[in-house]
Design a protein around this motif. Structure first.
Motif, PDB file in Angstrom:
ATOM      1  N   GLU A   1     -13.499   0.026   0.749  1.00 41.35           N
ATOM      2  CA  GLU A   1     -14.148  -0.932   1.643  1.00 41.35           C
ATOM      3  C   GLU A   1     -15.662  -0.793   1.546  1.00 41.35           C
ATOM      4  OE1 GLU A   1     -10.780  -1.057   5.010  1.00 41.35           O
ATOM      5  OE2 GLU A   1     -12.853  -0.805   5.746  1.00 41.35           O
ATOM      6  N   LEU A   2     -16.099   0.495   1.623  1.00 43.77           N
ATOM      7  CA  LEU A   2     -17.547   0.766   1.596  1.00 43.77           C
ATOM      8  C   LEU A   2     -18.196   0.185   0.340  1.00 43.77           C
ATOM      9  CD1 LEU A   2     -19.935   2.426   2.922  1.00 43.77           C
ATOM     10  CD2 LEU A   2     -19.380   4.199   1.252  1.00 43.77           C
ATOM     11  N   LEU A   3     -17.553   0.454  -0.785  1.00 40.01           N
ATOM     12  CA  LEU A   3     -18.174   0.071  -2.065  1.00 40.01           C
ATOM     13  C   LEU A   3     -17.727  -1.317  -2.552  1.00 40.01           C
ATOM     14  CD1 LEU A   3     -17.825   3.527  -3.864  1.00 40.01           C
ATOM     15  CD2 LEU A   3     -19.890   2.552  -2.888  1.00 40.01           C
ATOM     16  N   GLN A   4     -16.933  -2.015  -1.712  1.00 40.74           N
ATOM     17  CA  GLN A   4     -16.414  -3.359  -2.058  1.00 40.74           C
ATOM     18  C   GLN A   4     -15.865  -3.360  -3.479  1.00 40.74           C
ATOM     19  OE1 GLN A   4     -19.314  -6.481  -1.078  1.00 40.74           O
ATOM     20  NE2 GLN A   4     -20.267  -5.015   0.327  1.00 40.74           N
ATOM     21  N   THR A   5     -15.047  -2.326  -3.774  1.00 40.10           N
ATOM     22  CA  THR A   5     -14.578  -2.117  -5.139  1.00 40.10           C
ATOM     23  C   THR A   5     -13.825  -3.334  -5.697  1.00 40.10           C
ATOM     24  OG1 THR A   5     -14.276   0.179  -4.516  1.00 40.10           O
ATOM     25  CG2 THR A   5     -13.300  -0.510  -6.617  1.00 40.10           C
ATOM     26  N   GLN A   6     -14.219  -3.729  -6.895  1.00 44.85           N
ATOM     27  CA  GLN A   6     -13.470  -4.779  -7.603  1.00 44.85           C
ATOM     28  C   GLN A   6     -12.751  -4.114  -8.760  1.00 44.85           C
ATOM     29  OE1 GLN A   6     -16.046  -7.995  -8.790  1.00 44.85           O
ATOM     30  NE2 GLN A   6     -16.981  -8.077  -6.761  1.00 44.85           N
ATOM     31  N   PHE A   7     -11.391  -4.349  -8.801  1.00 45.50           N
ATOM     32  CA  PHE A   7     -10.558  -3.681  -9.816  1.00 45.50           C
ATOM     33  C   PHE A   7     -10.302  -4.614 -10.988  1.00 45.50           C
ATOM     34  CE2 PHE A   7      -9.724  -1.714  -5.779  1.00 45.50           C
ATOM     35  CZ  PHE A   7      -9.754  -0.369  -6.068  1.00 45.50           C
ATOM     36  N   PRO A   8     -10.037  -4.027 -12.144  1.00 44.45           N
ATOM     37  CA  PRO A   8      -9.767  -4.868 -13.298  1.00 44.45           C
ATOM     38  C   PRO A   8      -8.388  -5.535 -13.201  1.00 44.45           C
ATOM     39  CG  PRO A   8      -9.593  -2.552 -13.886  1.00 44.45           C
ATOM     40  CD  PRO A   8     -10.060  -2.590 -12.485  1.00 44.45           C
ATOM     41  N   GLU A   9      -7.506  -5.040 -12.311  1.00 48.30           N
ATOM     42  CA  GLU A   9      -6.184  -5.646 -12.098  1.00 48.30           C
ATOM     43  C   GLU A   9      -5.835  -5.445 -10.612  1.00 48.30           C
ATOM     44  OE1 GLU A   9      -3.365  -3.475 -14.533  1.00 48.30           O
ATOM     45  OE2 GLU A   9      -4.729  -1.770 -14.561  1.00 48.30           O
ATOM     46  N   PRO A  10      -4.795  -6.091 -10.112  1.00 47.05           N
ATOM     47  CA  PRO A  10      -4.518  -5.968  -8.662  1.00 47.05           C
ATOM     48  C   PRO A  10      -4.420  -4.510  -8.206  1.00 47.05           C
ATOM     49  CG  PRO A  10      -3.097  -7.614  -9.672  1.00 47.05           C
ATOM     50  CD  PRO A  10      -3.857  -6.985 -10.776  1.00 47.05           C
ATOM     51  N   PHE A  11      -5.003  -4.270  -7.022  1.00 45.92           N
ATOM     52  CA  PHE A  11      -5.108  -2.901  -6.511  1.00 45.92           C
ATOM     53  C   PHE A  11      -3.740  -2.215  -6.426  1.00 45.92           C
ATOM     54  CE2 PHE A  11      -5.268  -0.114  -2.691  1.00 45.92           C
ATOM     55  CZ  PHE A  11      -5.960   0.921  -3.307  1.00 45.92           C
ATOM     56  N   GLU A  12      -2.713  -3.006  -6.013  1.00 46.16           N
ATOM     57  CA  GLU A  12      -1.380  -2.435  -5.858  1.00 46.16           C
ATOM     58  C   GLU A  12      -0.893  -1.843  -7.170  1.00 46.16           C
ATOM     59  OE1 GLU A  12      -0.157  -1.766  -3.167  1.00 46.16           O
ATOM     60  OE2 GLU A  12      -1.787  -2.862  -2.185  1.00 46.16           O
ATOM     61  N   HIS A  13      -1.188  -2.544  -8.239  1.00 42.22           N
ATOM     62  CA  HIS A  13      -0.758  -2.092  -9.562  1.00 42.22           C
ATOM     63  C   HIS A  13      -1.495  -0.818  -9.966  1.00 42.22           C
ATOM     64  CE1 HIS A  13      -0.275  -2.759 -14.094  1.00 42.22           C
ATOM     65  NE2 HIS A  13       0.875  -2.271 -13.587  1.00 42.22           N
ATOM     66  N   VAL A  14      -2.796  -0.797  -9.661  1.00 48.33           N
ATOM     67  CA  VAL A  14      -3.600   0.396  -9.957  1.00 48.33           C
ATOM     68  C   VAL A  14      -3.027   1.586  -9.195  1.00 48.33           C
ATOM     69  CG1 VAL A  14      -5.900   1.433  -9.681  1.00 48.33           C
ATOM     70  CG2 VAL A  14      -5.693  -0.956 -10.426  1.00 48.33           C
ATOM     71  N   ARG A  15      -2.733   1.313  -7.969  1.00 47.77           N
ATOM     72  CA  ARG A  15      -2.232   2.393  -7.104  1.00 47.77           C
ATOM     73  C   ARG A  15      -0.903   2.941  -7.636  1.00 47.77           C
ATOM     74  NH1 ARG A  15      -3.763   3.970  -2.215  1.00 47.77           N
ATOM     75  NH2 ARG A  15      -2.183   5.106  -1.002  1.00 47.77           N
ATOM     76  N   GLU A  16      -0.035   2.011  -8.036  1.00 48.36           N
ATOM     77  CA  GLU A  16       1.275   2.429  -8.588  1.00 48.36           C
ATOM     78  C   GLU A  16       1.090   3.331  -9.799  1.00 48.36           C
ATOM     79  OE1 GLU A  16       3.776  -0.917  -9.595  1.00 48.36           O
ATOM     80  OE2 GLU A  16       3.658  -1.571  -7.495  1.00 48.36           O
TER      81      GLU A  16
END
Ligand code: ADP
Length: 491
Positions: free
Chosen positions: A50-65
């Motif tokens: 939230e703090l860094l307004q991170t933008q991921f190269p793919e959906p966050f859920e997938h990154v997390r998995e």
């Protein structure tokens, strides 16, 4: 984390943070403070994404998995700093799952922003160079010296040589050898002793057409061995200039010949003209003599029987006759000047001037001529020139004005110049050139009688004696005629 360990992590330049299972920040090193702008106390406990307004190269859920499955993750992220600036980082996450303390993630970020910017600048510069390469009217080729092949050629290069790109890139060329006598200087350029190689040479295009090419070459890199790996070769078509030069050379070569022919033709027609005017003048003398003779006879034998009108007609015949005699004499003198040879020897100017003044009646000029000053001249011709100039100086004065004439001379380098100054009517600058030509007069017979040949004789005489004549004058201001002759040594 032990304070020592934390201090050590602070020493790392890269931003390092640790987050818990809920992605809340539990550690924030000095590198993170530097890049993102928040200090440690401000961020602890906050959600890092939230703090860094991170933008991921793919959906966050997938990154997390992926992260949970492999316990580590690596990829490019876009973060927004405290000041709102967007930074691109290469991020690496590693999981530490302690059954007692819970799950912790170590996130190390590597700032790619500067790298990306310089990559973009490099691309822009490459794009610019590529445009120059593609659009250049010069043929540009990059040659690999180790293989003897071109690795790149632009459109103009193929256009100039007439060979398609594929052909140019596939042949191995002993380029220096094709430069003939210039081969050595190409090799010298390769050794680095010569910064630039340039030559012009004839070239046969693929279609058999002969052109002239200007070739410039420079070694591009000289790392290591000192021998260049690549050479830049520039070509331009100089055929038009070369052909103009050749044409000019041919023209120059024939010019002298043509001048000789023209001079010869001119001399010939000049001679013809002179012979013609000489014989006409000569032949006119006899009938003129007859006219004057019979006019004399008429006056002598019949004067008492002629009335005043007949006598005035007779007077007109006589004065017309003497004018004609003068004209013929002057013309003969002028054409004789072109024919007779005039040997040159040292003539004392003072002496010639004194001789001339005795020939011109009622003329008493003031004379200022250095005694020994002598010129290379033909004495009788020079005296005639002076007589003509003095006669004019006496003649062209306003009616009622007494002529005042001054003659002076001085040495000027290797010449002697003599001036005849008068207080006469002067000559407007626009007429000063033409009065030296035959029959050019600025006045009618009634005002100032004359034949218009005197100055033509002056000019021609001076030319025959390798000298010059001219005048400085203003209308109404008197005139300053001058003659100049090569100086002569006197004993
Ligand atoms: P001519 O004296 O027979 O007319 P010249 O050839 O000697 O012929 O001179 C040509 C003309 O140049 C003259 O008719 C006159 O108009 C002008 N001229 C020559 N000498 C002088 C002078 N000293 N002052 C003014 N005009 C001159």
């Amino acid at each position: 984390m032990g304070t020592r360990n934390a201090r050590l992590l602070d020493l790392a330049y890269e931003p390092i943070l640790i987050r818990d299972a809920e992605d809340r920040i539990t550690y924030w090193n000095a590198g993170a403070e530097r890049l993102y702008g928040w200090n440690r106390t401000e961020v602890l406990g906050r959600s890092s994404h939230e703090l860094l307004q991170t933008q991921f190269p793919e959906p966050f859920e997938h990154v997390r998995e992926l992260f949970l499955e492999y316990r580590q993750w690596q990829g490019e992220l876009v973060h927004t700093t405290r000041s709102g600036e967007r930074v691109i980082v290469s991020s690496r996450w590693v999981m530490d799952d302690d059954p007692e303390a819970g799950l912790l993630t170590l996130e190390t970020n590597f700032d790619l922003t500067a790298l990306q910017a310089s990559k973009a600048a490099l691309q822009a510069s490459e794009h610019r160079l590529r445009s120059i390469f593609d659009l250049s009217p010069f043929g540009i080729g990059i040659r690999d010296e180790s293989t003897g092949r071109f690795s790149m050629v632009n459109r103009a290069f193929t256009h100039l040589t007439g060979y398609p790109e594929a052909e140019l890139l596939s042949v191995t060329l002993d380029l220096p050898a094709s430069f003939g006598e210039q081969a050595d200087s190409y090799r010298t350029m390769l050794t680095g002793k010569l910064d630039l190689y340039s030559t012009e040479l004839p070239f046969t295009r693929k279609d058999g057409h002969e052109i002239w090419l200007a070739v410039t070459a420079r070694a591009l890199d000289r790392a290591g061995t000192g021998q260049p790996a690549t050479t830049l070769v520039l070509l331009s078509d100089v055929t038009a200039r070369r052909s103009a030069e050749i044409e000019l050379q041919d023209l120059n070569a024939t010019l002298e010949q043509r001048i000789r022919e023209r001079t010869h033709d001119l001399e010939e027609s000049n001679r013809d003209l002179e012979a013609f005017s000489y014989s006409v003048s000569h032949d006119l003398r006899a009938p003129l003599r007859a006219i004057r003779g019979f006019a004399d006879a008429l006056r002598e034998d019949y004067a008492d029987r002629l009335d005043s009108r007949a006598l005035s007609y007779l007077q007109e015949i006589e004065s017309g006759g003497s004018r004609m005699t003068q004209l013929i004499d002057d013309l003969l003198a002028y054409s004789r000047l072109g024919r007779a040879s005039i040997p040159l020897s040292p003539v004392l100017l003072l002496d010639a001037v004194q001789r001339a003044t005795t020939d011109v009646h009622h003329c008493e000029p003031s004379i200022d001529i250095p005694e020994g000053l002598a010129a290379k001249a033909h004495r009788p011709t020079l005296v005639q020139v002076l007589v003509n100039l003095l006669t004019n100086a006496c003649k062209f004065v306003r009616p009622g004005t007494a002529p005042q004439i001054r003659i002076c001379a001085e040495k000027r380098g290797s010449s002697a110049r003599l001036w005849i100054e008068d207080n006469g009517i002067g000559i407007a600058p626009e007429h000063q050139g033409r009065i030296f030509h035959v029959f050019e007069r600025l006045h009618g017979q009634e005002t100032y009688p004359g034949t218009g040949i005197g100055l033509a004789i002056v000019r021609r005489s001076m030319q025959r004696m390798n000298g010059e004549a001219g005048v400085d004058s203003e209308l109404g201001q008197g005139s300053r005629f001058w003659i100049e002759l090569p100086l002569a040594e006197t004993k």
